[in-house]
Design a protein around this motif. Structure first.
Motif, PDB file in Angstrom:
ATOM      1  N   ASP A 169       0.786  -1.114   0.109  1.00 39.22           N
ATOM      2  CA  ASP A 169       0.167   0.090  -0.008  1.00 39.22           C
ATOM      3  C   ASP A 169       0.928   1.337  -0.161  1.00 39.22           C
ATOM      4  O   ASP A 169       0.495   2.137  -0.296  1.00 39.22           O
ATOM      5  CB  ASP A 169      -0.993   0.073   1.230  1.00 39.22           C
ATOM      6  CG  ASP A 169      -1.883   1.049   1.110  1.00 39.22           C
ATOM      7  OD1 ASP A 169      -2.621   1.192   0.141  1.00 39.22           O
ATOM      8  OD2 ASP A 169      -2.103   1.815   2.230  1.00 39.22           O
ATOM      9  N   LEU A 170       2.191   1.030   0.705  1.00 34.27           N
ATOM     10  CA  LEU A 170       3.126   2.357   0.575  1.00 34.27           C
ATOM     11  C   LEU A 170       3.835   2.281  -0.599  1.00 34.27           C
ATOM     12  O   LEU A 170       4.884   3.037  -0.674  1.00 34.27           O
ATOM     13  CB  LEU A 170       3.963   2.440   2.090  1.00 34.27           C
ATOM     14  CG  LEU A 170       3.118   2.548   3.439  1.00 34.27           C
ATOM     15  CD1 LEU A 170       3.618   1.951   4.369  1.00 34.27           C
ATOM     16  CD2 LEU A 170       2.526   3.901   3.348  1.00 34.27           C
ATOM     17  N   GLY A 171       3.506   1.563  -1.666  1.00 33.81           N
ATOM     18  CA  GLY A 171       4.152   1.579  -2.997  1.00 33.81           C
ATOM     19  C   GLY A 171       5.394   0.532  -3.053  1.00 33.81           C
ATOM     20  O   GLY A 171       5.797   0.780  -4.276  1.00 33.81           O
ATOM     21  N   ALA A 172       5.612  -0.364  -2.261  1.00 39.98           N
ATOM     22  CA  ALA A 172       6.558  -1.282  -2.614  1.00 39.98           C
ATOM     23  C   ALA A 172       5.973  -2.362  -3.378  1.00 39.98           C
ATOM     24  O   ALA A 172       4.880  -2.764  -3.420  1.00 39.98           O
ATOM     25  CB  ALA A 172       6.867  -2.021  -1.085  1.00 39.98           C
ATOM     26  N   SER A 173       7.073  -2.892  -4.237  1.00 40.19           N
ATOM     27  CA  SER A 173       6.777  -4.032  -4.943  1.00 40.19           C
ATOM     28  C   SER A 173       6.626  -5.294  -4.326  1.00 40.19           C
ATOM     29  O   SER A 173       7.183  -5.237  -3.173  1.00 40.19           O
ATOM     30  CB  SER A 173       7.864  -4.114  -6.129  1.00 40.19           C
ATOM     31  OG  SER A 173       9.205  -4.333  -5.808  1.00 40.19           O
TER      32      SER A 173
ATOM     33  N   VAL B  74      -5.949  -1.496 -10.857  1.00 35.98           N
ATOM     34  CA  VAL B  74      -5.117  -1.023 -10.274  1.00 35.98           C
ATOM     35  C   VAL B  74      -4.452  -1.376  -8.851  1.00 35.98           C
ATOM     36  O   VAL B  74      -5.252  -1.238  -8.124  1.00 35.98           O
ATOM     37  CB  VAL B  74      -4.863   0.360 -10.252  1.00 35.98           C
ATOM     38  CG1 VAL B  74      -3.658   1.131  -9.877  1.00 35.98           C
ATOM     39  CG2 VAL B  74      -5.152   0.940 -11.583  1.00 35.98           C
ATOM     40  N   PRO B  75      -3.350  -2.304  -8.680  1.00 31.26           N
ATOM     41  CA  PRO B  75      -2.910  -2.692  -7.330  1.00 31.26           C
ATOM     42  C   PRO B  75      -2.526  -1.811  -6.468  1.00 31.26           C
ATOM     43  O   PRO B  75      -2.421  -0.487  -6.897  1.00 31.26           O
ATOM     44  CB  PRO B  75      -1.756  -3.695  -7.723  1.00 31.26           C
ATOM     45  CG  PRO B  75      -0.944  -3.015  -9.141  1.00 31.26           C
ATOM     46  CD  PRO B  75      -2.203  -2.395  -9.815  1.00 31.26           C
ATOM     47  N   ALA B  76      -2.459  -2.093  -5.029  1.00 29.99           N
ATOM     48  CA  ALA B  76      -2.424  -0.946  -4.012  1.00 29.99           C
ATOM     49  C   ALA B  76      -1.092  -0.227  -4.271  1.00 29.99           C
ATOM     50  O   ALA B  76      -1.120   1.065  -3.936  1.00 29.99           O
ATOM     51  CB  ALA B  76      -2.455  -1.912  -2.867  1.00 29.99           C
ATOM     52  N   ASN B  77      -0.214  -0.832  -4.738  1.00 24.53           N
ATOM     53  CA  ASN B  77       1.087   0.073  -4.603  1.00 24.53           C
ATOM     54  C   ASN B  77       1.173   0.946  -5.626  1.00 24.53           C
ATOM     55  O   ASN B  77       2.266   1.782  -6.108  1.00 24.53           O
ATOM     56  CB  ASN B  77       2.279  -1.163  -4.917  1.00 24.53           C
ATOM     57  CG  ASN B  77       2.315  -1.717  -5.903  1.00 24.53           C
ATOM     58  OD1 ASN B  77       1.259  -1.885  -6.658  1.00 24.53           O
ATOM     59  ND2 ASN B  77       3.228  -2.839  -5.979  1.00 24.53           N
ATOM     60  N   ARG B 107      10.318   4.922  -3.024  1.00 22.91           N
ATOM     61  CA  ARG B 107      10.362   5.960  -4.446  1.00 22.91           C
ATOM     62  C   ARG B 107      11.825   6.167  -4.755  1.00 22.91           C
ATOM     63  O   ARG B 107      12.280   6.919  -5.513  1.00 22.91           O
ATOM     64  CB  ARG B 107       9.621   7.350  -4.150  1.00 22.91           C
ATOM     65  CG  ARG B 107       8.152   7.138  -4.052  1.00 22.91           C
ATOM     66  CD  ARG B 107       7.766   8.618  -3.819  1.00 22.91           C
ATOM     67  NE  ARG B 107       6.074   8.605  -3.643  1.00 22.91           N
ATOM     68  CZ  ARG B 107       5.668   9.633  -3.170  1.00 22.91           C
ATOM     69  NH1 ARG B 107       6.382  10.927  -3.007  1.00 22.91           N
ATOM     70  NH2 ARG B 107       4.287   9.836  -3.075  1.00 22.91           N
ATOM     71  N   GLY B 108      12.676   5.667  -3.741  1.00 22.48           N
ATOM     72  CA  GLY B 108      14.029   5.922  -4.103  1.00 22.48           C
ATOM     73  C   GLY B 108      14.527   7.619  -3.905  1.00 22.48           C
ATOM     74  O   GLY B 108      15.664   7.880  -4.261  1.00 22.48           O
ATOM     75  N   GLU B 109      13.939   8.139  -2.981  1.00 17.43           N
ATOM     76  CA  GLU B 109      14.350   9.325  -2.187  1.00 17.43           C
ATOM     77  C   GLU B 109      15.422   9.387  -1.449  1.00 17.43           C
ATOM     78  O   GLU B 109      15.717   8.399  -0.853  1.00 17.43           O
ATOM     79  CB  GLU B 109      13.167  10.210  -1.744  1.00 17.43           C
ATOM     80  CG  GLU B 109      11.943  10.565  -2.346  1.00 17.43           C
ATOM     81  CD  GLU B 109      11.196  11.626  -1.819  1.00 17.43           C
ATOM     82  OE1 GLU B 109      11.372  11.987  -0.737  1.00 17.43           O
ATOM     83  OE2 GLU B 109      10.048  11.490  -2.285  1.00 17.43           O
ATOM     84  N   SER B 110      16.388  10.529  -1.447  1.00 16.43           N
ATOM     85  CA  SER B 110      17.767  10.436  -0.796  1.00 16.43           C
ATOM     86  C   SER B 110      17.314  10.581   0.678  1.00 16.43           C
ATOM     87  O   SER B 110      16.167  10.969   1.446  1.00 16.43           O
ATOM     88  CB  SER B 110      18.306  11.616  -1.077  1.00 16.43           C
ATOM     89  OG  SER B 110      17.806  12.859  -0.579  1.00 16.43           O
ATOM     90  N   ARG B 111      18.615   9.794   1.530  1.00 19.42           N
ATOM     91  CA  ARG B 111      18.360  10.032   2.941  1.00 19.42           C
ATOM     92  C   ARG B 111      18.020  11.253   3.494  1.00 19.42           C
ATOM     93  O   ARG B 111      17.017  11.412   4.546  1.00 19.42           O
ATOM     94  CB  ARG B 111      19.663   9.261   3.313  1.00 19.42           C
ATOM     95  CG  ARG B 111      19.486   8.848   4.844  1.00 19.42           C
ATOM     96  CD  ARG B 111      21.140   8.355   5.233  1.00 19.42           C
ATOM     97  NE  ARG B 111      21.554   7.350   4.498  1.00 19.42           N
ATOM     98  CZ  ARG B 111      21.628   5.995   5.148  1.00 19.42           C
ATOM     99  NH1 ARG B 111      21.191   6.107   6.418  1.00 19.42           N
ATOM    100  NH2 ARG B 111      21.932   4.790   4.740  1.00 19.42           N
ATOM    101  N   ARG B 112      18.645  12.265   2.946  1.00 20.24           N
ATOM    102  CA  ARG B 112      18.406  13.375   3.706  1.00 20.24           C
ATOM    103  C   ARG B 112      16.985  14.109   3.425  1.00 20.24           C
ATOM    104  O   ARG B 112      16.491  14.594   4.426  1.00 20.24           O
ATOM    105  CB  ARG B 112      19.573  14.542   3.066  1.00 20.24           C
ATOM    106  CG  ARG B 112      20.604  14.807   4.032  1.00 20.24           C
ATOM    107  CD  ARG B 112      21.326  15.935   3.659  1.00 20.24           C
ATOM    108  NE  ARG B 112      20.648  17.117   3.567  1.00 20.24           N
ATOM    109  CZ  ARG B 112      21.246  18.156   2.965  1.00 20.24           C
ATOM    110  NH1 ARG B 112      22.363  18.276   2.240  1.00 20.24           N
ATOM    111  NH2 ARG B 112      20.631  19.503   2.800  1.00 20.24           N
TER     112      ARG B 112
END
Lengths: 268, 355
Positions: A169-173, B74-77, B107-112
């Motif tokens: 639900d939080l976007g993980a595959s 459309v799946p949850a993610n 989503r691959g956002e940076s640690r900071r």
């Protein structure tokens, strides 16, 4: 107050006696490995380290330990992978035939190991697999995978499956949810499963004796030697195992401490 | 407010598990920025409905539209929605910060960037900053709620779904969190879809409420509408203790109550009303000194009284059934148990409902 002290005293004595019964045999093996005598003696009268010279100097010692290590290492690795998926089927998902599967998987545990070893040897011969340490890995797996499955299942039962859904639900595959949530949550179970597998394989005699063929594990050698001619190398090997375990456990503990400290430093 | 296109539309939405119809032909529009609560007893299908909206369950029939786009498959993610689960489903092996930032990490956002957003969300849900590195297993119940909220808000979803997250919380904390949730709805301006089995909880927080019974949405309306004009007996009784009398439509616009062999004055009748129930709320019942003080009255005797803090509740036994009367403490009945009492009400304070 008076009776309370009395109870505490009794508990202390009881604990002491149990500890004594548990550890005196192990202790006696270790002391006799340091004895001069050709025979197993307790308490030891004359001390010597000659059996250690002999044991550590022999190529045999290295070979035996390597074989045992290969077998137990492979068993632990394969058993954890199979046991993990087996445990998911056992405890995580509801499917038709699950109950039957749960019963079926227990059967090898209750089958006498000596008979199981013989049956496996016959089966290996029939399909043309030569007895060797690799064959022994498969023999051990038959007995150990069910146990590891049960050990990991306990962890799986305690896992809230909604955590996986929350991850999606939080976007993980599916893969991310597995790597980020399911696997770390079940890691303690996988670790104890691997530990069980390794130790059960390391100490196994009945399955090994039928299936290792020309290869020999430490346990097999110990049994054979005890039957065919005692040598103080037997307690020496046992003692070496204990020392080895202490070094590994202590080293592992230190490693964890260092890791934790490093993680904390990185966090700041 | 401008009536824009709804953010979420359900058209004849149905979900079957084998022979069981969990959700039955639900059609509903949810407006942007709305706090919509679906209320129903356990087993009414509300959780299944919510799971379909979140993409955790696929509909058997019917459609779901998110901003005019059909999202059935459309799946949850991949949906811009987020769910707060009943068990909260926090990742127990992660810290507060790691839980909140989970969607950002995916989503691959940076640690900071993650840390910055995480800390600002902790501020929004009123978690102290030094909780960032705390394990969620060491948090209290209320703190865990806040972590779950912040985690759901992190990805900036269009809609937040809530699956009874407050059901396992003790009364005082629940009341506090209800208010906080409503305030959060105002400050974030997001669309909230909430489900609960407590109409009381729904009343406090919602702009609109939908009542579910056996897979069907049987009434939709503002808290006031649901409170004042329940559509049927189920809805009226779901709201808490009410007095219901089995009645029939009588001649000259009155209603007959066979149990008391009496004719009562009738509130507005639903179309084609023949028989059903007259519902009178406990706070609309009054103690009378004389029958002329109210349009309708019943004779009974005072069975028991219960102090409810600011109110006092009375049980009055009459004609073999028990009536509930509720008064403010200042207007408490001065008398003793087993007194013969007259209770009454006016037609405008009663509602007629069918089964």
């Amino acid at each position: 107050m008076e009776s309370k002290r009395w109870v505490i005293w009794l508990i202390a004595v009881w604990t002491g006696v149990i500890a004594l019964f548990l550890y005196i045999p192990i202790f006696s093996v270790i002391t006799s490995s340091f004895g001069k005598s050709r025979y197993f003696r307790f308490p030891v009268k004359a001390w010597s380290d000659k059996w250690y010279d002999q044991t550590l100097g022999a190529n045999l010692t290295t070979d035996l330990h390597l074989t045992s290590f290969y077998v137990a290492g492979c068993v632990a690795l394969i058993a954890v992978v199979l046991g993990f998926f087996g445990a998911l089927a056992f405890a995580r998902y509801n499917w038709r035939g699950r109950q039957f599967y749960q019963r079926l998987i227990m059967l090898p545990i209750f089958f006498p190991q000596a008979v199981l070893g013989l049956a496996l040897l016959l089966w290996f011969t029939y399909v043309g697999v030569l007895p060797s340490w690799e064959a022994a890995v498969f023999a051990h797996l038959v007995w150990i995978v069910p146990i590891v499955t049960l050990v990991i299942s306990i962890q799986v039962y305690g896992f809230d499956a909604a955590q996986e859904e929350a991850a999606y639900d939080l976007g993980a595959s599916r893969w991310q949810a597995f790597r980020e949530v399911t696997l770390p949550a079940l890691a303690p179970g996988l670790f104890s499963g691997a530990l069980f597998a390794f130790l059960l394989s390391w100490g196994n005699f009945p399955l090994s004796t039928f299936t290792t063929g020309a290869d020999s594990t430490v346990t097999e050698w110990l049994y054979t030697k005890m039957g065919s001619g005692y040598t103080p190398m037997i307690p020496t090997m046992g003692a070496l195992s204990v020392f080895g375990a202490i070094v590994i456990l202590f080293g592992g503990y230190m490693f964890l401490i260092v890791q934790r400290r490093r993680r904390l430093e990185r966090g700041d | 407010m401008v009536d824009a296109a709804p953010i979420l539309r359900m058209v004849s939405l149905t979900k079957q598990f084998g022979r069981l119809v969990a959700v039955n032909d639900v059609t509903l529009d949810i407006q942007e920025g709305e706090f919509f609560t679906i209320v129903g007893p356990s087993g009414s299908g509300k959780t299944t409905l919510l799971r379909m909206l979140g993409g955790l369950e696929k509909p058997t029939a019917g459609d779901i539209y998110l901003r005019d786009e059909r999202v059935n498959q459309v799946p949850a993610n991949r949906r811009p929605t987020c769910m707060v689960f009943q068990s909260l489903a926090l990742f127990n092996h992660k810290t507060v910060g790691q839980n909140i930032e989970f969607s950002l990490k995916m989503r691959g956002e940076s640690r900071r960037a993650r840390r910055e957003r995480g800390l600002s969300l902790m501020n929004v849900v009123q978690l102290p900053e030094d909780y960032y590195d705390k394990s969620v297993t060491k948090c209290s119940g209320g703190e865990r709620q806040r972590v779950a909220l912040a985690r759901a808000l992190a990805s900036d979803p269009d809609i937040l779904f809530f699956d009874e997250p407050l059901s396992a919380i003790d009364y005082r904390l629940r009341k506090l969190l209800e208010v906080e949730l409503k305030d959060l709805h105002r400050t974030t301006g997001k669309t909230f879809v909430y489900i609960t089995h407590s109409l009381e909880e729904a009343m406090v927080m919602s702009d609109r409420i939908g009542i579910m019974q056996e897979g069907r949405l049987i009434q939709i309306g503002s808290p006031n509408e649901i409170y004042l004009r329940p559509r049927n007996k189920f809805v009226s009784e779901f709201m808490g203790e009410v007095n219901t009398l089995a009645v029939q439509a009588g001649a000259d616009g009155g209603i007959d109550c066979p149990a008391f062999e009496r004719r009562f004055t009738s509130p507005a009748r639903p179309d084609g009303f023949a028989n059903g129930y007259l519902v009178i709320r406990p706070e609309s019942m009054r103690f009378l000194n004389d029958p002329s003080e109210a349009e309708n009255h019943i004779e009974g005797s005072l069975f028991n009284e219960y102090a409810l803090g600011s109110r006092v509740q009375y049980h009055v036994s009459a004609g073999g059934s028990m009536f509930v009367v509720e008064k403010l403490r200042e207007q408490a009945y001065r008398g003793s148990l087993n007194d013969d009492v007259l209770i009454g009400w006016d037609a405008k304070d009663s509602v007629l409902v069918t089964d």
